[in-house]
Design a protein around this motif. Sequence first.
Motif, PDB file in Angstrom:
ATOM      1  N   VAL A   6       0.815  -1.201  -0.070  1.00  0.00           N
ATOM      2  CA  VAL A   6       0.075   0.008   0.005  1.00  0.00           C
ATOM      3  C   VAL A   6       1.037   1.210  -0.204  1.00  0.00           C
ATOM      4  O   VAL A   6       1.927   1.272   0.982  1.00  0.00           O
ATOM      5  N   GLY A  13      -5.148   4.903   2.757  1.00  0.00           N
ATOM      6  CA  GLY A  13      -4.055   3.957   2.713  1.00  0.00           C
ATOM      7  C   GLY A  13      -3.787   3.116   4.067  1.00  0.00           C
ATOM      8  O   GLY A  13      -3.913   1.962   4.021  1.00  0.00           O
ATOM      9  N   ILE A  16      -7.057   0.979   4.091  1.00  0.00           N
ATOM     10  CA  ILE A  16      -6.847  -0.349   2.986  1.00  0.00           C
ATOM     11  C   ILE A  16      -5.990  -1.392   3.861  1.00  0.00           C
ATOM     12  O   ILE A  16      -6.366  -2.479   3.648  1.00  0.00           O
ATOM     13  N   ALA A  17      -4.864  -0.855   4.331  1.00  0.00           N
ATOM     14  CA  ALA A  17      -3.922  -1.646   4.972  1.00  0.00           C
ATOM     15  C   ALA A  17      -4.674  -2.766   5.847  1.00  0.00           C
ATOM     16  O   ALA A  17      -4.390  -3.785   6.136  1.00  0.00           O
ATOM     17  N   VAL A  27       0.883  -7.070   4.684  1.00  0.00           N
ATOM     18  CA  VAL A  27       0.685  -5.422   4.163  1.00  0.00           C
ATOM     19  C   VAL A  27       1.988  -5.168   4.323  1.00  0.00           C
ATOM     20  O   VAL A  27       2.691  -5.204   5.166  1.00  0.00           O
ATOM     21  N   LEU A  29       3.293  -1.346   4.151  1.00  0.00           N
ATOM     22  CA  LEU A  29       2.701  -0.262   3.999  1.00  0.00           C
ATOM     23  C   LEU A  29       3.712   0.976   3.899  1.00  0.00           C
ATOM     24  O   LEU A  29       4.891   1.089   4.683  1.00  0.00           O
ATOM     25  N   CYS A  81       5.171  -8.929  -3.630  1.00  0.00           N
ATOM     26  CA  CYS A  81       3.784  -8.440  -3.585  1.00  0.00           C
ATOM     27  C   CYS A  81       2.956  -9.077  -4.698  1.00  0.00           C
ATOM     28  O   CYS A  81       3.452  -9.227  -5.749  1.00  0.00           O
ATOM     29  N   ILE A  85      -1.468  -1.357  -4.233  1.00  0.00           N
ATOM     30  CA  ILE A  85      -2.511  -0.123  -4.140  1.00  0.00           C
ATOM     31  C   ILE A  85      -1.968   1.213  -3.658  1.00  0.00           C
ATOM     32  O   ILE A  85      -1.323   1.300  -2.915  1.00  0.00           O
ATOM     33  N   GLU A  86      -2.040   2.050  -4.867  1.00  0.00           N
ATOM     34  CA  GLU A  86      -1.618   3.296  -4.675  1.00  0.00           C
ATOM     35  C   GLU A  86      -2.675   4.391  -4.149  1.00  0.00           C
ATOM     36  O   GLU A  86      -3.697   4.255  -4.701  1.00  0.00           O
ATOM     37  N   ASN A 115      -5.910   3.966  -6.269  1.00  0.00           N
ATOM     38  CA  ASN A 115      -7.189   4.552  -5.576  1.00  0.00           C
ATOM     39  C   ASN A 115      -7.943   6.025  -6.028  1.00  0.00           C
ATOM     40  O   ASN A 115      -8.472   6.571  -5.126  1.00  0.00           O
TER      41      ASN A 115
END
Length: 386
Positions: A6, A13, A16-17, A27, A29, A81, A85-86, A115
């Motif tokens: 993330v 963020g 989402i994490a 995750v 992060l 990964c 997801i940005e 995102n």
Amino acid sequence: MSVVGVIGAGAMGRGIAQVAATAGWEVQLFDIDDKVTEEAMAFIQKMLNRSVEKGRITDQDYRAITSRIYTTNSYEAFAECDMVIEAIVENLEIKQQVFKAVEKVVTGECILATNTSSLSVASIGSACEDPTRVCGIHFFNPPVLMKLVEIIPAVQSSNEVVNQANDWIRSWGKLTVLAKDTPGFIVNRVARPFYGEALRIYEEGIANPETIDWVMTEKAGFRMGPFTLMDYIGHDVNYKVTSTVYEAFYYDQRYKPSFAQKSLVDAGYLGRKSGQGFYNYGENEQAKNINKNEALAKEILERIVVMLINEAADALFWNVASANDIELAMTKGVNYPKGLLAWANEIGIQNCVDRLDALYDLYREDRYRCSPMLRRMGVEKSSFRL
Ligand SMILES: NC(=O)c1ccc[n+]([C@@H]2O[C@H](COP(=O)([O-])OP(=O)(O)OC[C@H]3O[C@@H](n4cnc5c(N)ncnc54)[C@H](O)[C@@H]3O)[C@@H](O)[C@H]2O)c1
């Protein structure tokens, strides 16, 4: 164990994490600011602690979930990964630079998702050597609580990538809808009149914010009135989304921003967060002055609801999403009391057309043009099949 990267540990963020780690994913992060990742971890721990206190998760769950989240300040951490997801600042150039850099360290199979709320997914994907691996995964704020996620294939995205992203996000406990890569996707497009038409009614002097909010909550069943909601979101944020959608639609009058809201932004009256917006927060909170006239309430309700219905019907007309996904998006993404297409059926399609035509006749503005979808259905005497 599947791993998600993330990027950006801000409001979105970190949520989402938490969602991913709770679903059993590991995750990584990342944020350019180490202080933000530290704050994000503390925030996630606080949220999970609250869940323990409320008996929603056990102490053991708490330890397992937090142990799955790693913070990092290097893209190298994304090497393993399955998906990244940005969720960084809403700036195309910066997002493109990040996608370019991240693509260099991930495997060939890794899905890269953005995102973004308002940029085109195609433009972000174009920064990658393999743009087929890029799609939009649009969470709502706060990601932990909001059930809906919009999945957005760009023109370059491969079907496999979109299907896989969709399956994974569903496995995280979310409801997904598929949206075309067009401005505002579903929710931020269809919801525009909730703010825009309310502002317009206020600017014309038909009713004050208190009255309009009262009508939309008490009579129409929305959880928050448009002015309370705009104060809550922040006028800087809400005005920016409206302006971006307006520009992206080549200045279609339906999305025209409001001077009343611009004045608030200019004045720094950003809403709840600055203590003043349409309402005063804190010591100077005013008494509400609500006009409960039935005819006025009916006029306000019908005008805002019919404009929302028109927007939903037009999104369907332009194949932005399926009818069922549009309904799901508005009821689960922004908690509307019912789906707008179902609402149109209830009111009667021809009644919606007549109401829009009356507004158009009065104003002679393109803003009030009726969607061909509604007009055609009115002629055919049909209704939305849901
Ligand atoms: N806030 C919302 O309601 C909402 C809802 C849906 C989507 N979005 C979208 O999600 C994204 C993030 O929004 P947010 O509200 O979480 O923003 P935010 O400002 O809370 O967080 C953004 C984070 O990104 C970090 N960042 C900036 N540039 C970076 C870079 N180059 N590399 C790594 N990190 C970087 C910042 O330090 C910050 O911590 C935006 O694209 C926004 O449009 C926001």
